[in-house]
Structures are given as structure tokens and as C-alpha cells.
Design a protein around this motif. Structure first.
Motif, PDB file in Angstrom:
ATOM      1  N   GLY A   1       6.138  44.111   3.276  1.00 56.02           N
ATOM      2  CA  GLY A   1       5.093  44.351   4.265  1.00 56.02           C
ATOM      3  C   GLY A   1       4.329  43.097   4.620  1.00 56.02           C
ATOM      4  N   ILE A   2       4.059  42.239   3.632  1.00 59.06           N
ATOM      5  CA  ILE A   2       3.345  40.995   3.895  1.00 59.06           C
ATOM      6  C   ILE A   2       4.183  40.077   4.780  1.00 59.06           C
ATOM      7  CG2 ILE A   2       2.389  38.923   2.834  1.00 59.06           C
ATOM      8  CD1 ILE A   2       1.659  40.637   0.409  1.00 59.06           C
ATOM      9  N   ILE A   3       5.480  39.960   4.472  1.00 60.36           N
ATOM     10  CA  ILE A   3       6.353  39.117   5.287  1.00 60.36           C
ATOM     11  C   ILE A   3       6.450  39.656   6.710  1.00 60.36           C
ATOM     12  CG2 ILE A   3       8.718  38.282   5.556  1.00 60.36           C
ATOM     13  CD1 ILE A   3       8.961  38.244   2.537  1.00 60.36           C
ATOM     14  N   THR A   4       6.502  40.975   6.838  1.00 54.73           N
ATOM     15  CA  THR A   4       6.538  41.572   8.169  1.00 54.73           C
ATOM     16  C   THR A   4       5.282  41.222   8.952  1.00 54.73           C
ATOM     17  OG1 THR A   4       7.879  43.425   7.375  1.00 54.73           O
ATOM     18  CG2 THR A   4       6.688  43.740   9.436  1.00 54.73           C
ATOM     19  N   GLY A   5       4.123  41.256   8.302  1.00 55.40           N
ATOM     20  CA  GLY A   5       2.884  40.880   8.972  1.00 55.40           C
ATOM     21  C   GLY A   5       2.891  39.434   9.430  1.00 55.40           C
ATOM     22  N   VAL A   6       3.439  38.545   8.605  1.00 55.22           N
ATOM     23  CA  VAL A   6       3.525  37.131   8.990  1.00 55.22           C
ATOM     24  C   VAL A   6       4.433  36.969  10.204  1.00 55.22           C
ATOM     25  CG1 VAL A   6       4.258  34.843   8.243  1.00 55.22           C
ATOM     26  CG2 VAL A   6       3.025  36.326   6.656  1.00 55.22           C
ATOM     27  N   LEU A   7       5.566  37.653  10.204  1.00 51.11           N
ATOM     28  CA  LEU A   7       6.484  37.561  11.341  1.00 51.11           C
ATOM     29  C   LEU A   7       5.848  38.085  12.620  1.00 51.11           C
ATOM     30  CD1 LEU A   7       9.873  38.656   9.703  1.00 51.11           C
ATOM     31  CD2 LEU A   7       9.142  36.351  10.310  1.00 51.11           C
ATOM     32  N   LEU A   8       5.100  39.173  12.520  1.00 46.91           N
ATOM     33  CA  LEU A   8       4.425  39.710  13.705  1.00 46.91           C
ATOM     34  C   LEU A   8       3.334  38.759  14.188  1.00 46.91           C
ATOM     35  CD1 LEU A   8       4.151  43.497  12.745  1.00 46.91           C
ATOM     36  CD2 LEU A   8       5.793  42.388  14.269  1.00 46.91           C
TER      37      LEU A   8
ATOM     38  N   LEU B   1      -4.036  28.374  17.107  1.00 49.60           N
ATOM     39  CA  LEU B   1      -3.019  29.367  16.749  1.00 49.60           C
ATOM     40  C   LEU B   1      -3.219  29.875  15.326  1.00 49.60           C
ATOM     41  CD1 LEU B   1       0.191  27.803  18.356  1.00 49.60           C
ATOM     42  CD2 LEU B   1      -1.363  29.510  19.313  1.00 49.60           C
ATOM     43  N   ALA B   2      -3.675  28.996  14.415  1.00 47.43           N
ATOM     44  CA  ALA B   2      -3.928  29.423  13.034  1.00 47.43           C
ATOM     45  C   ALA B   2      -5.017  30.486  12.976  1.00 47.43           C
ATOM     46  CB  ALA B   2      -4.304  28.218  12.175  1.00 47.43           C
TER      47      ALA B   2
ATOM     48  N   VAL C   1       3.524  35.480  13.937  1.00 48.04           N
ATOM     49  CA  VAL C   1       4.273  34.426  14.626  1.00 48.04           C
ATOM     50  C   VAL C   1       4.670  34.887  16.031  1.00 48.04           C
ATOM     51  CG1 VAL C   1       6.388  33.044  14.589  1.00 48.04           C
ATOM     52  CG2 VAL C   1       5.110  33.409  12.478  1.00 48.04           C
ATOM     53  N   ALA C   2       5.089  36.149  16.138  1.00 49.50           N
ATOM     54  CA  ALA C   2       5.454  36.684  17.447  1.00 49.50           C
ATOM     55  C   ALA C   2       4.256  36.692  18.392  1.00 49.50           C
ATOM     56  CB  ALA C   2       6.017  38.099  17.299  1.00 49.50           C
ATOM     57  N   ARG C   3       3.074  36.964  17.850  1.00 47.50           N
ATOM     58  CA  ARG C   3       1.883  36.999  18.711  1.00 47.50           C
ATOM     59  C   ARG C   3       1.539  35.623  19.249  1.00 47.50           C
ATOM     60  NH1 ARG C   3      -4.499  38.159  17.274  1.00 47.50           N
ATOM     61  NH2 ARG C   3      -5.218  37.866  19.418  1.00 47.50           N
ATOM     62  N   ILE C   4       1.544  34.612  18.400  1.00 47.01           N
ATOM     63  CA  ILE C   4       1.103  33.283  18.842  1.00 47.01           C
ATOM     64  C   ILE C   4       2.153  32.576  19.677  1.00 47.01           C
ATOM     65  CG2 ILE C   4      -0.382  33.054  16.827  1.00 47.01           C
ATOM     66  CD1 ILE C   4       1.667  31.133  15.637  1.00 47.01           C
ATOM     67  N   SER C   5       3.393  33.069  19.673  1.00 42.85           N
ATOM     68  CA  SER C   5       4.461  32.369  20.398  1.00 42.85           C
ATOM     69  C   SER C   5       4.237  32.343  21.901  1.00 42.85           C
ATOM     70  CB  SER C   5       5.819  33.025  20.094  1.00 42.85           C
ATOM     71  OG  SER C   5       6.124  32.927  18.722  1.00 42.85           O
ATOM     72  N   GLY C   6       3.560  33.347  22.428  1.00 41.03           N
ATOM     73  CA  GLY C   6       3.366  33.402  23.878  1.00 41.03           C
ATOM     74  C   GLY C   6       1.941  33.168  24.329  1.00 41.03           C
ATOM     75  N   GLU C   7       1.077  32.704  23.426  1.00 44.36           N
ATOM     76  CA  GLU C   7      -0.325  32.480  23.787  1.00 44.36           C
ATOM     77  C   GLU C   7      -0.457  31.244  24.678  1.00 44.36           C
ATOM     78  OE1 GLU C   7      -2.915  34.204  23.511  1.00 44.36           O
ATOM     79  OE2 GLU C   7      -2.356  35.760  22.076  1.00 44.36           O
ATOM     80  N   THR C   8      -1.098  31.427  25.818  1.00 45.70           N
ATOM     81  CA  THR C   8      -1.295  30.335  26.768  1.00 45.70           C
ATOM     82  C   THR C   8      -2.732  29.848  26.800  1.00 45.70           C
ATOM     83  OG1 THR C   8       0.453  31.279  28.155  1.00 45.70           O
ATOM     84  CG2 THR C   8      -0.979  29.639  29.169  1.00 45.70           C
ATOM     85  N   ALA C   9      -3.681  30.778  26.849  1.00 43.12           N
ATOM     86  CA  ALA C   9      -5.086  30.421  27.044  1.00 43.12           C
ATOM     87  C   ALA C   9      -5.618  29.439  26.005  1.00 43.12           C
ATOM     88  CB  ALA C   9      -5.943  31.692  27.077  1.00 43.12           C
ATOM     89  N   PRO C  10      -5.408  29.660  24.700  1.00 40.95           N
ATOM     90  CA  PRO C  10      -5.964  28.692  23.743  1.00 40.95           C
ATOM     91  C   PRO C  10      -5.329  27.312  23.838  1.00 40.95           C
ATOM     92  CG  PRO C  10      -4.588  30.283  22.613  1.00 40.95           C
ATOM     93  CD  PRO C  10      -4.769  30.785  23.999  1.00 40.95           C
ATOM     94  N   LEU C  11      -4.062  27.245  24.250  1.00 41.49           N
ATOM     95  CA  LEU C  11      -3.399  25.951  24.346  1.00 41.49           C
ATOM     96  C   LEU C  11      -3.833  25.165  25.573  1.00 41.49           C
ATOM     97  CD1 LEU C  11       0.220  26.912  23.218  1.00 41.49           C
ATOM     98  CD2 LEU C  11      -1.666  25.999  21.864  1.00 41.49           C
ATOM     99  N   LEU C  12      -4.303  25.855  26.603  1.00 40.83           N
ATOM    100  CA  LEU C  12      -4.825  25.154  27.775  1.00 40.83           C
ATOM    101  C   LEU C  12      -6.056  24.327  27.437  1.00 40.83           C
ATOM    102  CD1 LEU C  12      -4.490  27.876  30.556  1.00 40.83           C
ATOM    103  CD2 LEU C  12      -3.328  25.674  30.510  1.00 40.83           C
ATOM    104  N   PHE C  13      -6.825  24.771  26.447  1.00 40.51           N
ATOM    105  CA  PHE C  13      -8.044  24.069  26.068  1.00 40.51           C
ATOM    106  C   PHE C  13      -7.857  23.137  24.872  1.00 40.51           C
ATOM    107  CE2 PHE C  13      -9.495  27.896  28.210  1.00 40.51           C
ATOM    108  CZ  PHE C  13     -10.452  27.392  29.083  1.00 40.51           C
TER     109      PHE C  13
END
Length: 288
Positions: free
Chosen positions: A204-211, A155-156, A213-225
Motif C-alpha cells: 500500500g505504501i509503494i502504491t501511494g508513492v507511485l500515485l 513537486l516534493a 509520482v503520477a500526480r506530479i508528472s503532469g503538473e504545469t502551474a508550479p513549474l511555471l513559477f
């Protein structure tokens, strides 16, 4: 000149008619595309709410994932997702901010900054399953077991390119006159970056960090491995760890109706979380 202008704007002018028809055609196509996209968006949201809202309950947030036919919730998966997303954000955010700072503040000359931007864009659009396989090869296969640390590393890596891009873009929007004024007063470069550039681009930097976080919250494929899953309550980052995306993936494909309801409920939780972060990023920092 006045007669020429009047003739061009005359509704009977063939050029005006052709451009007016083309303008109406493009407006119509744009409206159709907008309605088409919103239709699927609202259909997805309504389907989630219809199928998942009925499964939302206090038990969902207080009980771990159950075996088939037993009442339970998603507490262990929720905690696991928060732990790995939080750790991934803590690892990826400083790296992304520092890399974006170099690109915007120190990389005006030479080949390194353009090459880094190109590679960052490639990483930004890379399929997440490739990141999962990479962490599997260098971490999971070497240690011989799945773990929450491996999931956090995956996720990082997904967080870093998003933060790099947003930091780079926001710092480039800071007027150079602010930097020049600080330099004229004898301020060193690191102070200019810390107290001038970062303060001006903070929202703007904080907004990028929040976005990110939103992206990695629903990631499934990398966590399966990497993290896989854990049916039991566990906070051990050195072992398999439950998480919402993988639980949703497994429970949605199961033949048990109670697991299917939990999968829909988990999908609603992730959707509401991502929607909330996007609304927060676009409203809280809009005028700052």
C-alpha cells in the motif's frame, strides 16, 4: 413469521413495489453517470491518440526542442521532467512516510495527530499553483533565478500529502495483534514498526508513492513559477530546466503547426506514463 416474510417479498406488496422502483431509478442514474464519465474519458484519450500518435517518432525521443520550422523532439523536456520528478519524489517520499508513520503508530493520543491530518488534507487539496507561488517566494525570488531545484521542491511538496495519507491509512490497516505479539516477545517499538508494520503495509505504501509520482508528472502551474523552461539541452539543476508540462503549455498555444504537433506528442507521452503507473499500482500490488 413465515407469512409476514412472504407478504413483504410479494411483488404485489406496495412497499416492495415502491422500493423496487426506487432501486431501478438509482441503478439507472448510476449507469447514466458511469457512461457520462467514461464518454469524456474515452473522448480525451481518442483525441490525444488521433492528434498525437502521428507525431510519435524516434526523433521525438532523441532530439531537443527545436525553433519554429525546424525538425526536433522533446528529449531535453523529457530528461528535465524525469530529473525534477525523481528529485521531488526522493525529497518528499521519506518525509511523507515518516509523517504517516508517526500518525499511525505514535499519534493515538493528543491533539498533534488530528491537527496534522487536517492540515495534510488541506495541503492535499490545495491548488498546485499556490505551491508554485510559495516556492517562488522563498527560493526563486531569493536566489534571483529559476532552477530545477526550485521545481523539485515544488513537486516534493505535492508528493508529501499523498504519501502521508497512503502511509497513514495502510499502517492503520495492520492488525494490532501483530504488534502485540512482537511486543510480548520483547521487541522494541522501532523494530515493530520497521519489521512488522512496514512489511505488512509495504504494498500500500509503494502504491501511494507511485500515485504521487503520477500526480506530479503532469503538473504545469508550479513549474511555471520555479523551473520555467529551457530551449536548449541542459542538465544543470541550478538553472532553468526544460520539462514536458511547460513545453506542452507553451507549444500548444503557439501559432506554429510543428510546435502544436510536438505539444500533442508530449501530451500523449505524459498520458501513457500516468496511465502506466496507475495500472502498475493497481495490478502489481493487488494481492500482496
Amino acid at each position: 413469521m413465515q407469512n409476514t416474510t412472504t407478504s413483504v417479498l410479494n411483488p404485489d406488496n406496495p412497499l416492495y413495489k415502491r422500493r423496487n422502483r426506487f432501486n431501478r431509478l438509482m441503478l439507472t442514474l448510476s449507469t447514466v453517470a458511469l457512461v457520462f464519465g467514461l464518454f469524456w474519458l474515452f473522448w480525451i484519450i481518442i483525441t490525444l491518440l488521433v492528434k498525437g500518435a502521428s507525431a510519435l517518432s524516434f526523433t521525438l525521443l532523441t532530439q531537443p526542442t527545436p525553433p519554429p520550422g525546424v525538425e526536433g523532439g522533446l528529449l531535453n523536456a523529457i530528461l528535465g521532467s524525469f530529473m525534477m520528478a525523481g528529485m521531488g519524489t526522493l525529497i518528499g517520499t521519506p518525509i511523507g512516510i515518516l509523517a504517516g508513520t508517526y500518525l499511525a503508530e505514535f499519534g493515538q493520543r493528543g491533539w498533534l495527530a488530528p491537527a496534522t491530518r487536517f492540515l495534510n488534507d488541506v495541503l492535499l487539496s490545495a491548488p498546485s499553483i499556490v505551491i508554485g507561488l510559495f516556492i517562488y517566494a522563498i527560493h526563486v525570488a531569493q536566489f534571483g533565478h529559476y532552477s530545477g531545484w526550485a521545481g523539485s521542491l515544488a513537486l516534493a511538496i505535492l508528493v508529501i500529502p499523498v504519501v502521508v495519507r497512503s502511509t497513514d491509512n495502510m499502517l492503520q490497516l495492520v492488525p494490532n495483534s501483530l504488534r502485540e505479539a512482537a511486543a510480548a516477545l520483547g521487541c522494541p517499538q522501532w523494530r515493530i514498526v520497521m519489521f512488522i508494520s512496514y512489511r505488512a503495509a509495504r504494498s500500500g505504501i509503494i502504491t501511494g508513492v507511485l500515485l504521487a509520482v503520477a500526480r506530479i508528472s503532469g503538473e504545469t502551474a508550479p513549474l511555471l513559477f520555479t523551473a520555467l523552461n529551457n530551449q536548449f539541452m541542459s542538465l544543470n539543476m541550478n538553472g532553468p530546466l526544460a520539462n514536458l508540462p511547460v513545453v506542452i503549455f507553451q507549444y500548444a498555444a503557439s501559432p506554429f503547426e510543428d510546435w502544436n504537433r510536438l505539444a500533442w506528442a508530449g501530451a500523449v507521452l505524459i498520458t501513457l506514463f500516468v496511465l502506466g503507473i496507475n495500472i502498475l499500482a493497481r495490478t502489481l500490488f493487488r494481492n500482496k
